[in-house]
Design an enzyme around this catalytic site. Structure first.
Site, mmCIF file in Angstrom:
data_model
loop_
_atom_site.group_PDB
_atom_site.id
_atom_site.type_symbol
_atom_site.label_atom_id
_atom_site.label_comp_id
_atom_site.label_asym_id
_atom_site.label_seq_id
_atom_site.Cartn_x
_atom_site.Cartn_y
_atom_site.Cartn_z
ATOM 1 N N ASN A 9 0.908 -1.076 0.092
ATOM 2 C CA ASN A 9 0.242 0.050 0.083
ATOM 3 C C ASN A 9 0.958 1.102 -0.058
ATOM 4 O OD1 ASN A 9 -1.778 2.010 0.568
ATOM 5 N ND2 ASN A 9 -2.416 1.498 2.601
ATOM 6 N N LYS A 11 0.267 4.260 -0.232
ATOM 7 C CA LYS A 11 -0.500 5.428 0.522
ATOM 8 C C LYS A 11 -0.472 6.473 -0.381
ATOM 9 C CE LYS A 11 -0.075 3.013 4.761
ATOM 10 N NZ LYS A 11 -0.093 3.316 6.412
ATOM 11 N N HIS A 94 -9.658 1.377 4.741
ATOM 12 C CA HIS A 94 -8.274 1.523 5.383
ATOM 13 C C HIS A 94 -8.425 2.500 6.681
ATOM 14 C CE1 HIS A 94 -4.169 2.554 6.548
ATOM 15 N NE2 HIS A 94 -3.845 1.542 5.936
ATOM 16 N N GLU A 96 -6.760 4.684 7.919
ATOM 17 C CA GLU A 96 -6.591 6.186 7.686
ATOM 18 C C GLU A 96 -7.852 6.838 6.996
ATOM 19 O OE1 GLU A 96 -2.802 5.345 5.571
ATOM 20 O OE2 GLU A 96 -2.029 4.846 7.641
ATOM 21 N N GLU A 166 -5.440 -5.020 10.440
ATOM 22 C CA GLU A 166 -4.204 -3.953 10.542
ATOM 23 C C GLU A 166 -4.804 -3.265 11.985
ATOM 24 O OE1 GLU A 166 -2.371 -2.934 6.678
ATOM 25 O OE2 GLU A 166 -4.102 -1.299 7.049
ATOM 26 N N GLY A 172 2.636 1.953 10.786
ATOM 27 C CA GLY A 172 3.604 3.260 10.811
ATOM 28 C C GLY A 172 4.235 3.362 12.203
ATOM 29 N N SER A 213 3.294 -2.333 10.289
ATOM 30 C CA SER A 213 4.945 -2.431 10.663
ATOM 31 C C SER A 213 5.497 -3.791 10.172
ATOM 32 C CB SER A 213 5.060 -2.100 12.023
ATOM 33 O OG SER A 213 4.885 -0.949 12.478
ATOM 34 N N GLY A 234 2.742 -1.277 4.221
ATOM 35 C CA GLY A 234 2.916 0.322 3.940
ATOM 36 C C GLY A 234 4.259 0.658 3.913
ATOM 37 N N GLY A 235 4.926 1.223 4.887
ATOM 38 C CA GLY A 235 6.117 1.868 4.478
ATOM 39 C C GLY A 235 7.271 1.092 3.831
HETATM 40 P P1 13P Z 1 2.985 0.540 7.830
HETATM 41 O O1 13P Z 1 3.416 -0.936 7.139
HETATM 42 O O2 13P Z 1 3.920 1.474 7.349
HETATM 43 O O3 13P Z 1 3.083 0.283 9.320
HETATM 44 O O4 13P Z 1 1.706 0.596 7.183
HETATM 45 C C1 13P Z 1 0.681 -0.521 7.018
HETATM 46 C C2 13P Z 1 -0.693 -0.159 6.295
HETATM 47 O O5 13P Z 1 -1.367 0.868 6.979
HETATM 48 C C3 13P Z 1 -0.961 -0.994 5.278
HETATM 49 O O6 13P Z 1 -2.178 -0.575 4.689
#
Ligand code: 13P
Length: 257
Positions: A9, A11, A94, A96, A166, A172, A213, A234-235
């Site tokens: 993802n 983002k 999600h 967010e 999640e 994050g 994470s 994510g990251g």
């Molecule tokens: P991180 O892997 O950056 O923690 O993000 C997870 C996420 O929200 C994937 O959708």
């Protein structure tokens, strides 16, 4: 047997040129991979170019959000018809989007139905806050999210979805749920609830990713858990080195390397 599925993802990161460069390096590393599904969920602006860069490869492309109407005066939104032209997957609900953009179980459900109606595979996200986790409310909260997301959806349709568990406090932050805790929550709040809503076969057919994470160093311990079928990253999905190492470590842990 559920095919493992690791998705990135991105983002709100990556210009078109940056996204294409990352897609090309992932393609070079993983084209021809079997036994695992891969996808990158890009910003809407990069969907077409990344899709072209990955055309004919085994790496799918996903959008990160979508509205439920086919068209109309909805400034700033993408319809299922538009997403379908460019993407196989769409992330829905999600945390967010729930936190910053007012998404609710009801809007997630409407989007879920729209995705299914148009043959887009939804990756539906669920997960609890730190407060809920500390208060021992995780299982009822996530179970309620599942009930909300799947309202009015048949067993046959339900099997097409991918879920991403999640925990919000793990996104994050560098914190993760322990693999054992994530496995238990997926069993109690997701598979048991899907068994009640549908049947055991349907509950067992649905893939559930862990997200929060995920890194090369911890992928193996999650992917070996019986209820965890992959990851939504994510990251660490923003660089070929880290996303590639996550995929390789997952393959090795599953004995597919
Ligand atoms: P991180 O892997 O950056 O923690 O993000 C997870 C996420 O929200 C994937 O959708």
């Amino acid at each position: 047997m559920r095919t493992p599925f690791i998705a990135g993802n991105w983002k709100m990161y990556k210009t078109v040129a940056e996204g294409v460069a990352l897609a090309e390096s992932l393609r070079a590393a993983f084209d021809g991979l079997t036994g695992m599904d891969l996808a990158v969920c890009t910003p809407a602006t990069a969907l077409m170019a990344v899709g072209q860069a990955l055309a004919g490869s085994n790496i799918g492309v996903g959008a990160q959000n979508m509205y439920w109407e086919n068209e109309g005066a909805f400034t700033g939104e993408l319809s299922p018809l538009m997403v379908k032209e460019l993407a196989r997957y769409v992330i829905l609900g999600h945390s967010e989007r729930r936190q910053y953009f007012g998404e609710t179980d009801e809007t997630v459900n409407r989007k879920f139905k729209a995705a299914l109606a148009h043959g887009i595979v939804p990756i539906v996200c669920i997960g609890e806050s730190l407060e809920q986790n500390r208060g021992g409310e995780t299982v009822p909260f996530v179970a309620a999210q599942i009930h909300g997301a799947f309202a009015g959806i048949s067993a046959e349709e339900a099997r097409k979805v991918v879920l991403a568990y999640e925990p919000i406090w793990a996104i994050g932050t560098g914190l993760t749920a322990t693999p054992e805790a994530a496995n238990t929550i997926i069993r109690e709040a997701i598979r048991d609830v899907l068994t009640e809503l549908y049947d055991a076969e349907t509950a067992q057919a649905i893939r559930v990713q862990y997200g929060g994470s995920v890194k090369p160093e911890n992928m193996a311990e999650f992917i070996v858990m019986p209820e965890i079928d992959g990851a939504l990253v994510g990251g660490a999905s923003l660089k070929e080195a880290s996303f590639g190492a996550i995929v390789k470590n997952a393959l090795a842990a599953l004995g597919k390397a």
